[in-house]
Design an enzyme around this catalytic site. Structure first.
Site, PDB file in Angstrom:
ATOM      1  N   LEU A 127     117.551  55.096 157.381  1.00  0.00           N
ATOM      2  CA  LEU A 127     116.664  54.338 158.272  1.00  0.00           C
ATOM      3  C   LEU A 127     115.863  53.304 157.504  1.00  0.00           C
ATOM      4  O   LEU A 127     115.655  52.179 157.974  1.00  0.00           O
ATOM      5  CB  LEU A 127     115.726  55.297 159.012  1.00  0.00           C
ATOM      6  CG  LEU A 127     114.758  54.662 160.012  1.00  0.00           C
ATOM      7  CD1 LEU A 127     115.505  53.901 161.102  1.00  0.00           C
ATOM      8  CD2 LEU A 127     113.857  55.733 160.632  1.00  0.00           C
ATOM      9  N   SER A 128     115.431  53.649 156.292  1.00  0.00           N
ATOM     10  CA  SER A 128     114.691  52.688 155.460  1.00  0.00           C
ATOM     11  C   SER A 128     115.542  51.483 155.102  1.00  0.00           C
ATOM     12  O   SER A 128     115.030  50.391 154.891  1.00  0.00           O
ATOM     13  CB  SER A 128     114.202  53.377 154.182  1.00  0.00           C
ATOM     14  OG  SER A 128     113.306  54.418 154.475  1.00  0.00           O
ATOM     15  N   ASP A 148     109.910  67.889 153.648  1.00  0.00           N
ATOM     16  CA  ASP A 148     111.354  67.749 153.832  1.00  0.00           C
ATOM     17  C   ASP A 148     112.127  68.039 152.550  1.00  0.00           C
ATOM     18  O   ASP A 148     113.257  68.533 152.594  1.00  0.00           O
ATOM     19  CB  ASP A 148     111.681  66.333 154.319  1.00  0.00           C
ATOM     20  CG  ASP A 148     111.324  66.147 155.789  1.00  0.00           C
ATOM     21  OD1 ASP A 148     111.013  67.148 156.461  1.00  0.00           O
ATOM     22  OD2 ASP A 148     111.347  65.000 156.262  1.00  0.00           O
ATOM     23  N   GLY A 149     111.528  67.729 151.400  1.00  0.00           N
ATOM     24  CA  GLY A 149     112.198  68.001 150.128  1.00  0.00           C
ATOM     25  C   GLY A 149     112.464  69.486 149.953  1.00  0.00           C
ATOM     26  O   GLY A 149     113.563  69.896 149.551  1.00  0.00           O
ATOM     27  N   THR A 204     117.609  59.511 159.635  1.00  0.00           N
ATOM     28  CA  THR A 204     116.211  59.085 159.726  1.00  0.00           C
ATOM     29  C   THR A 204     115.538  59.026 158.358  1.00  0.00           C
ATOM     30  O   THR A 204     114.335  58.778 158.282  1.00  0.00           O
ATOM     31  CB  THR A 204     115.413  60.041 160.630  1.00  0.00           C
ATOM     32  OG1 THR A 204     115.549  61.377 160.125  1.00  0.00           O
ATOM     33  CG2 THR A 204     115.917  59.988 162.058  1.00  0.00           C
ATOM     34  N   ALA A 205     116.299  59.259 157.296  1.00  0.00           N
ATOM     35  CA  ALA A 205     115.725  59.257 155.945  1.00  0.00           C
ATOM     36  C   ALA A 205     116.002  57.913 155.260  1.00  0.00           C
ATOM     37  O   ALA A 205     115.636  56.861 155.771  1.00  0.00           O
ATOM     38  CB  ALA A 205     116.283  60.445 155.160  1.00  0.00           C
ATOM     39  N   TYR A 206     116.661  57.944 154.114  1.00  0.00           N
ATOM     40  CA  TYR A 206     116.944  56.719 153.352  1.00  0.00           C
ATOM     41  C   TYR A 206     117.722  55.721 154.199  1.00  0.00           C
ATOM     42  O   TYR A 206     117.502  54.514 154.153  1.00  0.00           O
ATOM     43  CB  TYR A 206     117.733  57.111 152.102  1.00  0.00           C
ATOM     44  CG  TYR A 206     117.860  56.039 151.041  1.00  0.00           C
ATOM     45  CD1 TYR A 206     117.179  54.836 151.125  1.00  0.00           C
ATOM     46  CD2 TYR A 206     118.671  56.255 149.930  1.00  0.00           C
ATOM     47  CE1 TYR A 206     117.299  53.871 150.145  1.00  0.00           C
ATOM     48  CE2 TYR A 206     118.802  55.307 148.946  1.00  0.00           C
ATOM     49  CZ  TYR A 206     118.117  54.109 149.054  1.00  0.00           C
ATOM     50  OH  TYR A 206     118.251  53.153 148.077  1.00  0.00           O
ATOM     51  N   ALA A 209     121.720  64.201 160.385  1.00  0.00           N
ATOM     52  CA  ALA A 209     120.487  64.794 159.852  1.00  0.00           C
ATOM     53  C   ALA A 209     119.773  63.847 158.911  1.00  0.00           C
ATOM     54  O   ALA A 209     118.544  63.810 158.842  1.00  0.00           O
ATOM     55  CB  ALA A 209     120.802  66.103 159.142  1.00  0.00           C
ATOM     56  N   GLU A 266     122.411  62.449 152.778  1.00  0.00           N
ATOM     57  CA  GLU A 266     123.254  61.292 152.535  1.00  0.00           C
ATOM     58  C   GLU A 266     123.837  61.301 151.134  1.00  0.00           C
ATOM     59  O   GLU A 266     123.309  61.951 150.221  1.00  0.00           O
ATOM     60  CB  GLU A 266     122.484  59.987 152.739  1.00  0.00           C
ATOM     61  CG  GLU A 266     121.538  59.605 151.624  1.00  0.00           C
ATOM     62  CD  GLU A 266     120.187  60.263 151.695  1.00  0.00           C
ATOM     63  OE1 GLU A 266     119.698  60.704 150.630  1.00  0.00           O
ATOM     64  OE2 GLU A 266     119.600  60.326 152.791  1.00  0.00           O
TER      65      GLU A 266
END
Length: 270
Positions: A174-175, A59-60, A170-172, A167, A130
């Protein structure tokens, strides 16, 4: 190079002749082997000449590639050769032109970050996932939050706060226990990180056209940094975030496992 990969079929060769592909890859051995194999099989042109870009990594790398081609709006198709691949498709060497022809295309609007630092310098950056604000020391940050010019939270004491796109939900986000947003949702997620006061505030869902202004209270005593994806600005005093009306990224997913299916799978994961 993968010696077992068969030569392209006549159908593949015809499709390749009408599509110029640029392959990019992360530095891992796995990604570099994939780059060599796919370049030999399908050809590899400079990104400026390509019809689309195929990113090989995680993803990065996908975020970096989307940032690099937002000005041209060139479609990006990712195949997972990294440790995290929510934005990536399954890696397969066969029938790539056919997969590209059938792929679903999604347009992503990034966030525009404008930040003022302690020296009065203004910084601008774009974020596909984000914008996040984080405390820089052991002391919690104190933030005042306004939406469209109206103060909505006079003081939030926390480790930080996130403004996430669908988009990036679901990344930071969601954490930090923020909501997952469908890619077509015209919403932004405003999610606190370890909120201390008000302790029960869990964040907000905002229209995607909203502007979020965040003032850092006691910025000299409680310094805060602002990040837009991989771009970080230290010791900010005020931040504005809104969805861009100019820039956009174009991402492609296999039609049998598109973004909506990924979102639903994530929502029911336990």
């Amino acid at each position: 190079m993968n010696q077992s990969a068969p030569p392209p079929t006549s159908t593949e060769s015809k499709a390749v002749a009408t599509r110029k592909l640029a392959f990019v890859a992360s530095e891992t051995d796995e990604a570099q082997r994939a780059l060599a194999a796919l370049s030999e099989r399908y050809g590899n042109v400079d990104a400026d000449e390509a019809d689309m870009v195929v990113a090989l990594g995680g993803d990065g790398l996908m975020l970096q590639t989307l940032h690099a081609h937002m000005a041209s709006c060139k479609p990006i198709y990712g195949m997972n050769r990294g440790s995290v691949g929510f934005l990536m498709n399954e890696y397969r060497e066969d029938n790539l032109p056919d997969r590209l022809a059938k792929a679903d295309v999604t347009t992503i609007r990034p966030l525009e970050l404008t930040a003022l630092d302690e020296d009065g310098n203004e910084h601008e950056a774009l974020a596909i996932n984000e914008v996040s604000l984080l405390r820089q020391t052991s002391q919690a940050a104190r933030l005042r939050i306004s939406v469209d010019g109206k103060v909505r939270l006079e003081e939030l004491v926390c480790d930080g706060i996130i403004v996430a796109t669908p988009a990036g939900s679901t990344a930071y986000n969601l954490s930090a226990h923020g909501p997952i947003l469908p890619i077509t949702a015209q919403l932004l997620a405003l999610t606190p990180i370890s909120a201390f006061r008000p302790r029960r505030w869990r964040g907000a869902l905002l229209p995607n056209g909203a502007q979020v202004d965040i003032e850092i209270l006691e910025a000299d005593k409680r310094p805060v940094s602002a990040s837009a994806d991989h771009t970080e600005i230290r010791r900010v005093t005020r931040v504005s975030v809104r969805e861009s009306t100019r820039a956009k990224g174009v991402i492609m997913f296999d039609s049998d496992h598109g973004w909506d299916e990924r979102i639903l799978s994530e929502m029911f994961r336990y």
